[in-house]
Design a protein around this motif. Sequence first.
Motif, PDB file in Angstrom:
ATOM      1  N   GLU A 120      54.437  -0.176 -46.632  1.00  0.00           N
ATOM      2  CA  GLU A 120      53.299   0.609 -46.174  1.00  0.00           C
ATOM      3  C   GLU A 120      53.559   1.108 -44.765  1.00  0.00           C
ATOM      4  OE1 GLU A 120      49.621  -1.440 -46.450  1.00  0.00           O
ATOM      5  OE2 GLU A 120      49.776  -1.845 -48.599  1.00  0.00           O
ATOM      6  N   ALA A 121      53.390   2.407 -44.574  1.00  0.00           N
ATOM      7  CA  ALA A 121      53.496   3.014 -43.253  1.00  0.00           C
ATOM      8  C   ALA A 121      52.863   4.392 -43.329  1.00  0.00           C
ATOM      9  CB  ALA A 121      54.954   3.115 -42.811  1.00  0.00           C
ATOM     10  N   THR A 169      54.987   2.198 -31.973  1.00  0.00           N
ATOM     11  CA  THR A 169      55.938   1.169 -32.383  1.00  0.00           C
ATOM     12  C   THR A 169      56.800   1.689 -33.519  1.00  0.00           C
ATOM     13  OG1 THR A 169      54.353  -0.569 -31.805  1.00  0.00           O
ATOM     14  CG2 THR A 169      56.194  -1.193 -33.231  1.00  0.00           C
ATOM     15  N   ILE A 170      58.120   1.535 -33.402  1.00  0.00           N
ATOM     16  CA  ILE A 170      59.030   1.946 -34.472  1.00  0.00           C
ATOM     17  C   ILE A 170      59.942   0.786 -34.851  1.00  0.00           C
ATOM     18  CG2 ILE A 170      59.024   4.400 -33.894  1.00  0.00           C
ATOM     19  CD1 ILE A 170      61.727   3.986 -32.482  1.00  0.00           C
ATOM     20  N   GLU A 171      60.420   0.827 -36.081  1.00  0.00           N
ATOM     21  CA  GLU A 171      61.434  -0.100 -36.583  1.00  0.00           C
ATOM     22  C   GLU A 171      62.586   0.737 -37.118  1.00  0.00           C
ATOM     23  OE1 GLU A 171      61.439  -3.410 -36.401  1.00  0.00           O
ATOM     24  OE2 GLU A 171      59.429  -3.543 -35.507  1.00  0.00           O
ATOM     25  N   PRO A 218      49.505  -1.834 -33.759  1.00  0.00           N
ATOM     26  CA  PRO A 218      49.677  -0.616 -34.564  1.00  0.00           C
ATOM     27  C   PRO A 218      50.787  -0.780 -35.597  1.00  0.00           C
ATOM     28  CG  PRO A 218      50.574  -0.319 -32.349  1.00  0.00           C
ATOM     29  CD  PRO A 218      49.821  -1.612 -32.340  1.00  0.00           C
ATOM     30  N   GLN A 219      50.556  -0.180 -36.743  1.00  0.00           N
ATOM     31  CA  GLN A 219      51.540  -0.240 -37.815  1.00  0.00           C
ATOM     32  C   GLN A 219      52.789   0.522 -37.390  1.00  0.00           C
ATOM     33  OE1 GLN A 219      50.756   2.061 -41.471  1.00  0.00           O
ATOM     34  NE2 GLN A 219      50.787   0.103 -42.553  1.00  0.00           N
ATOM     35  N   ARG A 270      55.290  12.066 -44.800  1.00  0.00           N
ATOM     36  CA  ARG A 270      54.000  11.390 -44.802  1.00  0.00           C
ATOM     37  C   ARG A 270      54.102  10.128 -45.658  1.00  0.00           C
ATOM     38  NH1 ARG A 270      49.431  13.762 -43.160  1.00  0.00           N
ATOM     39  NH2 ARG A 270      50.205  15.894 -43.469  1.00  0.00           N
ATOM     40  N   GLY A 271      53.471   9.063 -45.210  1.00  0.00           N
ATOM     41  CA  GLY A 271      53.561   7.803 -45.935  1.00  0.00           C
ATOM     42  C   GLY A 271      53.109   7.904 -47.372  1.00  0.00           C
TER      43      GLY A 271
END
Length: 288
Positions: free
Chosen positions: A88-89, A35-37, A5-6, A153-154
């Motif tokens: 991109e996210a 998943t987070i960064e 997943p992104q 929102r992306g």
Amino acid sequence: MTDTPQAWPVAVFAHNEARNIIACLDSLQVSTRHTIECYVLANACTDRTEALVRAYATRHPNVHLVSIALGDKANAWNVFVHEASPREASHYFFIDGDVRATPGALDAMALALKQNSQANGVSALPKSGRGIEAFKRDMLENKGVAGNLYGLRGAFVERIRSRAINMPIGTIGEDALMGAMLKWDLRGDTRWDNNKVTVAHEAGFEFDSVSPWLPREWKKYFRRRVRYSVRGYQNKMLGKAIQPDGFELLPQHIRNLYPRFPEVLRLEWRGLNTLFDWLAIREINAAE
């Protein structure tokens, strides 16, 4: 075989947050199943913030330190949006390094955006602090944006990038400007639309309040009250600059607006706040 997943990028704003940053990062680890960064935007830190984040990152590879020389949150926001974060996210999240996200907060915010397709951004609600009920009521009634924790929102972030929109350096309380970006839909010729922001009722943030009764906190509390007044005058000037000129023409630094709108700097009686307004006007005039 399934695709990974992104990841959702998370901006963590930190200026000398050695006392709070680990608790903030820990809270983010349980704020979502996605998943987070996390990008810790350490701006002009002179305490142990950066060392703590480096050590934390060795155990949590989804945490990244971004060291910034200038101590300014608006500038750190620009660095994250235009330089540090992935291109991109589907969602971008923003949190102050002195607050803690409640468990599942980011998931609740992402769900709120999914359920409200016209919204550009999503707010979380305060779960601690003095005057919490009034704070929550105002956010719910006016679809407010609290800079403590919110999401975009992306596609909205991509529009910001494509139009090279930046927050003026020196902007205090960037959440008001963020709210204007969202509700004016990045335009200077449209009507304010509260429906461009949704509030995730199940998402929250917690923080430790500054007590005005503790002597060690007096200087911090006094300075905060002056900054609130400066923010009020800045917000009036920003509103005048945005409509009808738009967000692209905002100056690089907020002080460049001060000579354009001197009529905003009128001192009016507001009880005790009048003192802080007077000090704020002095500070603004000295910065021109």
